[in-house]
Design a protein around this motif. Sequence first.
Motif, short mmCIF file in Angstrom:
data_model
loop_
_atom_site.label_atom_id
_atom_site.label_comp_id
_atom_site.label_asym_id
_atom_site.label_seq_id
_atom_site.Cartn_x
_atom_site.Cartn_y
_atom_site.Cartn_z
N ASP A 1 0.85 -1.19 0.00
CA ASP A 1 0.00 0.00 0.00
C ASP A 1 0.89 1.24 0.00
N LEU A 2 0.41 2.25 -0.70
CA LEU A 2 1.15 3.52 -0.78
C LEU A 2 0.11 4.63 -0.91
N VAL A 3 0.09 5.53 0.06
CA VAL A 3 -0.91 6.61 0.03
C VAL A 3 -0.28 7.91 0.54
N GLN B 1 -3.99 16.56 0.73
CA GLN B 1 -3.44 17.93 0.83
C GLN B 1 -1.96 18.00 0.48
N TYR B 2 -1.31 16.83 0.45
CA TYR B 2 0.14 16.81 0.17
C TYR B 2 0.47 16.19 -1.18
N ARG B 3 -0.58 15.83 -1.94
CA ARG B 3 -0.30 15.18 -3.24
C ARG B 3 0.28 16.17 -4.23
N SER C 1 -8.02 0.65 -12.90
CA SER C 1 -8.67 1.96 -13.02
C SER C 1 -7.85 3.10 -12.41
N ASN C 2 -6.76 2.78 -11.71
CA ASN C 2 -6.00 3.82 -11.00
C ASN C 2 -4.96 4.45 -11.93
N PHE C 3 -5.48 5.26 -12.83
CA PHE C 3 -4.62 5.83 -13.87
C PHE C 3 -3.54 6.74 -13.28
N ILE C 4 -3.89 7.45 -12.19
CA ILE C 4 -2.89 8.34 -11.55
C ILE C 4 -1.72 7.51 -11.03
N ALA C 5 -2.04 6.34 -10.44
CA ALA C 5 -0.97 5.46 -9.95
C ALA C 5 -0.11 4.98 -11.11
N HIS C 6 -0.72 4.70 -12.27
CA HIS C 6 0.07 4.25 -13.43
C HIS C 6 1.05 5.35 -13.83
C1 LIG Z 1 -0.36 7.95 -6.33
C2 LIG Z 1 0.09 8.85 -5.17
C3 LIG Z 1 0.73 7.97 -4.08
C4 LIG Z 1 1.14 9.82 -5.72
O1 LIG Z 1 1.70 10.55 -4.64
P1 LIG Z 1 2.17 12.08 -4.80
O2 LIG Z 1 2.93 12.46 -3.61
O3 LIG Z 1 0.99 12.92 -5.13
O4 LIG Z 1 3.10 11.98 -6.10
P2 LIG Z 1 4.36 12.94 -6.46
O5 LIG Z 1 4.01 14.36 -6.13
O6 LIG Z 1 5.58 12.39 -5.84
O7 LIG Z 1 4.38 12.78 -8.03
C5 LIG Z 1 5.49 12.26 -8.76
C6 LIG Z 1 5.12 12.24 -10.23
O8 LIG Z 1 4.05 11.28 -10.45
C7 LIG Z 1 3.16 11.77 -11.48
N1 LIG Z 1 1.85 12.12 -10.89
C8 LIG Z 1 1.51 12.08 -9.58
N2 LIG Z 1 0.22 12.44 -9.42
C9 LIG Z 1 -0.25 12.72 -10.66
C10 LIG Z 1 -1.50 13.16 -11.15
N3 LIG Z 1 -2.54 13.40 -10.31
N4 LIG Z 1 -1.66 13.33 -12.49
C11 LIG Z 1 -0.64 13.10 -13.33
N5 LIG Z 1 0.61 12.69 -12.92
C12 LIG Z 1 0.78 12.50 -11.60
C13 LIG Z 1 3.80 13.05 -11.99
O9 LIG Z 1 4.68 12.67 -13.05
C14 LIG Z 1 4.59 13.53 -10.78
O10 LIG Z 1 5.67 14.37 -11.11
P3 LIG Z 1 5.42 15.97 -11.32
O11 LIG Z 1 4.53 16.43 -10.21
O12 LIG Z 1 6.81 16.52 -11.26
O13 LIG Z 1 4.76 16.10 -12.67
C15 LIG Z 1 -1.10 9.69 -4.60
O14 LIG Z 1 -1.79 10.25 -5.69
C16 LIG Z 1 -2.07 8.89 -3.78
O15 LIG Z 1 -1.90 8.74 -2.57
N6 LIG Z 1 -3.14 8.37 -4.41
C17 LIG Z 1 -4.18 7.62 -3.70
C18 LIG Z 1 -3.66 6.28 -3.24
C19 LIG Z 1 -3.23 5.37 -4.38
O16 LIG Z 1 -3.80 5.36 -5.45
N7 LIG Z 1 -2.18 4.58 -4.08
C20 LIG Z 1 -1.62 3.62 -5.01
C21 LIG Z 1 -0.71 4.32 -5.82
S1 LIG Z 1 0.79 4.02 -6.40
#
Ligand SMILES: CC(C)(COP(=O)(O)OP(=O)(O)OC[C@H]1O[C@@H](n2cnc3c(N)ncnc32)[C@H](O)[C@@H]1OP(=O)(O)O)[C@@H](O)C(=O)NCCC(=O)NCCS
Length: 196
Positions: free
Chosen positions: A74-76, A80-82, A112-117
């Motif tokens: 798990d990674l979250v 507010q800090y994303r 479906s988690n395109f942001i994670a991809h």
């Molecule tokens: C996925 C998640 C962990 C990313 O964490 P984060 O701290 O926001 O990510 P970062 O700020 O370190 O982003 C690093 C890079 O990832 C990509 N990225 C992250 N969030 C993005 C978004 N919403 N849309 C597009 N690209 C994104 C970007 O390339 C980004 O670099 P940039 O900001 O310089 O463009 C966070 O969105 C999250 O907690 N999501 C909900 C939980 C989840 O889905 N967990 C499983 C995920 S791997």
Amino acid sequence: MDVGIVVHRMEGSQTDALVKISNTSNENFWTKKIFEKHIRLKNHGGLVAFDNSNPVGYAAFERRHQDAYIQIWDLVVHPQYRRRGVGRKLVASLTSMVPTEFSGVRFNVRESNFIAHLFLKNANFWCDAIARSYFIDKTGGPPRVEDAYCFDYNTNIARSKNDSIRIISRTGAVLAGPRPTSPRETFYVSQGNGHR
Ligand SMILES: CC(C)(COP(=O)(O)OP(=O)(O)OC[C@H]1O[C@@H](n2cnc3c(N)ncnc32)[C@H](O)[C@@H]1OP(=O)(O)O)[C@@H](O)C(=O)NCCC(=O)NCCS
């Protein structure tokens, strides 16, 4: 910017704060019981990102000696800090602690988690496989089944996020990356004009 964010080891005293962060995720919902069990289990552990004394994100993982991989469970990051580099810092901390006898880090995320991809692609993970019906959600109503995209960061293969990588949905649509050249197109191009 991740200025001021510090990463520490996950500890039992943090579980209440971690549950609150977990509740903001659509990927998994970890309860206090799950965190406590995870921390107790052999070869399991976690990293927590702090803003001052405030936990703002975490990565929970297992050292899988049988596969020679660190598996992220798990990674979250708190909403507010994303998009401030916190997730990147957590993953960089994890990839930097891969033992030399291990091959890397793996993470299965929802189709479906395109942001994670996008996030994992940016962190130099590659999606090399799909696990069919990996996620089965049973919370009320009929179970919801979803495939997992299996992402892999291999410390033995130097790959760059600038290498061409494609994320392709089940229907064949290209979700990210350059559009593939189909074998037919390649054939026609190599034959030159007049051979269609
Ligand atoms: C996925 C998640 C962990 C990313 O964490 P984060 O701290 O926001 O990510 P970062 O700020 O370190 O982003 C690093 C890079 O990832 C990509 N990225 C992250 N969030 C993005 C978004 N919403 N849309 C597009 N690209 C994104 C970007 O390339 C980004 O670099 P940039 O900001 O310089 O463009 C966070 O969105 C999250 O907690 N999501 C909900 C939980 C989840 O889905 N967990 C499983 C995920 S791997």
